[in-house]
Design an enzyme around this catalytic site. Structure first.
Site, short mmCIF file in Angstrom:
data_model
loop_
_atom_site.label_atom_id
_atom_site.label_comp_id
_atom_site.label_asym_id
_atom_site.label_seq_id
_atom_site.Cartn_x
_atom_site.Cartn_y
_atom_site.Cartn_z
N CYS A 113 -2.24 3.17 -5.36
CA CYS A 113 -2.28 4.24 -6.35
C CYS A 113 -1.76 5.45 -6.02
O CYS A 113 -1.12 6.53 -6.83
CB CYS A 113 -3.92 4.74 -6.46
SG CYS A 113 -4.84 3.53 -7.18
N HIS A 251 -3.71 12.24 -9.08
CA HIS A 251 -3.77 10.83 -9.36
C HIS A 251 -5.33 10.95 -10.11
O HIS A 251 -6.16 11.23 -9.66
CB HIS A 251 -4.06 10.21 -8.05
CG HIS A 251 -4.47 8.58 -8.42
ND1 HIS A 251 -4.25 7.88 -9.56
CD2 HIS A 251 -5.46 7.81 -7.54
CE1 HIS A 251 -4.70 6.69 -9.44
NE2 HIS A 251 -5.51 6.75 -8.67
N ASN A 281 -8.08 4.79 -14.55
CA ASN A 281 -7.00 4.94 -13.25
C ASN A 281 -6.05 3.75 -13.40
O ASN A 281 -6.12 2.57 -13.62
CB ASN A 281 -8.14 4.50 -12.07
CG ASN A 281 -7.20 4.43 -10.80
OD1 ASN A 281 -6.06 4.46 -11.11
ND2 ASN A 281 -7.88 4.37 -9.81
N1 ACO Z 1 -22.25 0.42 -14.76
C1 ACO Z 1 -23.70 0.49 -14.41
N2 ACO Z 1 -24.13 0.37 -13.02
C2 ACO Z 1 -23.30 0.11 -12.03
C3 ACO Z 1 -21.94 0.11 -12.39
C4 ACO Z 1 -21.57 0.15 -13.73
N3 ACO Z 1 -20.09 0.05 -14.12
N4 ACO Z 1 -21.15 -0.24 -11.12
C5 ACO Z 1 -22.10 -0.20 -10.32
N5 ACO Z 1 -23.30 0.08 -10.83
C6 ACO Z 1 -24.46 0.23 -9.96
C7 ACO Z 1 -24.51 -0.45 -8.92
O1 ACO Z 1 -24.55 -1.85 -8.78
C8 ACO Z 1 -25.74 0.16 -7.93
O2 ACO Z 1 -26.89 -0.35 -8.26
P1 ACO Z 1 -27.92 -0.74 -7.39
O3 ACO Z 1 -28.29 0.72 -6.56
O4 ACO Z 1 -29.14 -1.15 -8.13
O5 ACO Z 1 -27.37 -1.57 -6.33
C9 ACO Z 1 -25.31 1.53 -8.47
O6 ACO Z 1 -24.81 1.66 -9.71
C10 ACO Z 1 -24.78 2.35 -7.61
O7 ACO Z 1 -23.72 1.86 -7.04
P2 ACO Z 1 -22.66 2.63 -6.09
O8 ACO Z 1 -21.23 1.76 -5.98
O9 ACO Z 1 -23.25 3.22 -5.10
O10 ACO Z 1 -21.98 3.89 -7.28
P3 ACO Z 1 -21.39 5.20 -6.98
O11 ACO Z 1 -22.42 6.29 -7.31
O12 ACO Z 1 -20.70 5.35 -5.46
O13 ACO Z 1 -20.04 5.24 -7.84
C11 ACO Z 1 -17.90 4.67 -8.14
C12 ACO Z 1 -19.31 4.04 -7.80
C13 ACO Z 1 -17.64 5.19 -9.39
C14 ACO Z 1 -17.04 3.50 -8.12
C15 ACO Z 1 -17.53 5.64 -7.08
O14 ACO Z 1 -18.02 5.07 -6.05
C16 ACO Z 1 -16.23 6.06 -7.09
O15 ACO Z 1 -15.76 6.70 -7.80
N6 ACO Z 1 -15.45 5.70 -5.83
C17 ACO Z 1 -14.21 5.98 -5.75
C18 ACO Z 1 -13.36 4.71 -6.01
C19 ACO Z 1 -11.93 5.12 -6.80
O16 ACO Z 1 -11.80 5.91 -7.54
N7 ACO Z 1 -11.01 3.78 -6.77
C20 ACO Z 1 -10.02 3.96 -7.28
C21 ACO Z 1 -8.93 3.48 -6.29
S1 ACO Z 1 -8.58 4.42 -5.25
C22 ACO Z 1 -8.18 5.89 -5.69
O17 ACO Z 1 -7.53 5.87 -6.72
C23 ACO Z 1 -8.85 7.27 -5.12
#
Ligand code: ACO
Length: 324
Positions: A113, A251, A281
């Site tokens: 990214c 980004h 993204n």
């Molecule tokens: N729909 C519904 N529920 C979901 C989904 C979905 N698409 N995805 C995960 N969940 C659930 C999980 O299973 C979990 O359930 P559980 O508690 O029963 O196990 C719950 O939601 C929480 O999951 P987390 O992974 O802890 O959720 P979080 O609040 O961290 O959000 C996210 C996830 C959006 C990916 C966040 O961590 C994030 O934005 N991280 C940054 C990642 C990123 O942007 N990566 C891109 C590449 S790097 C970059 O570009 C910066």
């Protein structure tokens, strides 16, 4: 002082729109969950016969048109991508052939990214060193091809698209307060965090393409810290302050990360270019796509001070400060 000035900008997204609602018909997710955690409402997905080079060529064509020059005027092509058409040759050489030119160097950069910031820095350095006068810098991705469509934690986030800039080297007075062009770049990497965001395949390891794997929480934590540091670092020593910034062009991974970085700089949301809601993204394509959108609709204007930043797999992260 020789600086690289942006003289053209263009973007391209595939026609097919996939909304959160459509995704929730095949994946255990919901529009509410995706919007609340990421800010994404819809994304574009490439057609089966549409390759990364096709998206990149469309964006390059648009940038050349915007610059008012021909492909034959280009001396260098740098493409940022983690989803190349083939293992080799470089997607940059395919785009070069699609543009109908031959001769100038063309190569790919792989920093996930952060790829576009790495590509911009590389092209800027080569132009300032006298390696030609005009460069095409392209970010192009088909992340839909490396997504595990059964993994709801990742498949709702990533998408396809391309953006491009035309840079031209020009003499400037050497005053960061008024010079046009790229004023400063900062790049970083830390390979110890490979396991938080990676693709579980490759030519040397598995002889397969593999799928994207991510520890979302781990990435989020590092993104907030690294981006806050690098946006400060890129301003240090320039004599410019956050209040001088006209546009933060981040980004587009996650609205919460973007809001956190803007807050750290003390910038209000009306100074942030936000496209993650309709682009998702698009990895290395996200920054040039956001630039193309905001320059195209008249938000970004000549003389505006822009801060670009990104963070991605590796980890890699970086920022560029430039006057449009
Ligand atoms: N729909 C519904 N529920 C979901 C989904 C979905 N698409 N995805 C995960 N969940 C659930 C999980 O299973 C979990 O359930 P559980 O508690 O029963 O196990 C719950 O939601 C929480 O999951 P987390 O992974 O802890 O959720 P979080 O609040 O961290 O959000 C996210 C996830 C959006 C990916 C966040 O961590 C994030 O934005 N991280 C940054 C990642 C990123 O942007 N990566 C891109 C590449 S790097 C970059 O570009 C910066």
């Amino acid at each position: 002082m020789r600086r690289s000035i942006v003289i053209g900008c263009g973007g391209y997204v595939p026609e097919r729109v996939v909304t959160n609602e459509e995704l929730s018909r095949t994946v255990d997710t919901s529009d509410e969950w995706i919007v609340a955690r990421t800010g994404i409402r819809e994304r574009r997905i490439a057609a089966d016969n549409e390759l990364t080079s096709d998206l990149g060529t469309r964006a390059a064509d648009a940038a050349l048109r915007d610059a008012g020059i021909d492909a034959g005027d280009i001396d260098l092509i740098v493409v940022a991508t983690s989803t190349p058409d083939d293992t080799f040759p470089a997607t940059a050489t395919k785009i070069q052939a699609n543009l109908g030119i031959s001769g100038p160097p063309a190569f790919d950069i792989q920093a996930v990214c952060t790829g576009f910031i790495y590509a911009l820095t590389t092209a800027d350095s080569l132009l300032r060193a006298g390696q030609g006068n005009r460069a095409l810098v392209i970010g192009a991705e088909t992340f839909s091809r490396i997504i595990d469509w059964n993994d709801r934690r990742t498949c709702v986030l990533f998408a396809d698209g391309a953006g491009a800039l035309v840079l031209e080297a020009a003499e400037q007075p050497g005053d960061t307060a008024t010079d046009r062009g790229i004023l400063k770049n900062c790049l970083h990497a830390d390979g110890r965090y490979r396991d938080l965001l990676y693709v579980d395949g490759g030519p040397s390891s598995t002889q397969t393409t593999g799928h994207l794997r991510m520890d979302g929480r781990g990435v989020f934590r590092h993104a907030v810290v690294n981006l806050a540091k690098v946006v400060q670092e890129v301003m240090d020593g320039t004599g410019l302050a956050p209040e001088d910034i006209d546009w933060l062009v981040p980004h587009q991974a996650n609205k919460r990360i973007i809001d956190g970085t803007a807050k750290k700089l003390g910038l209000s949301t009306d100074k942030v270019v936000l496209t993650v809601d309709h682009h998702g993204n698009t990895s290395a394509a996200s920054v040039p796509l956001a630039l193309a959108e905001a320059a195209g609709d008249g938000r970004i204007n000549r003389g505006d001070l822009l801060l670009l930043e990104a963070m991605g797999g590796g980890f890699t992260w970086g920022a560029s400060l430039l006057r449009w």
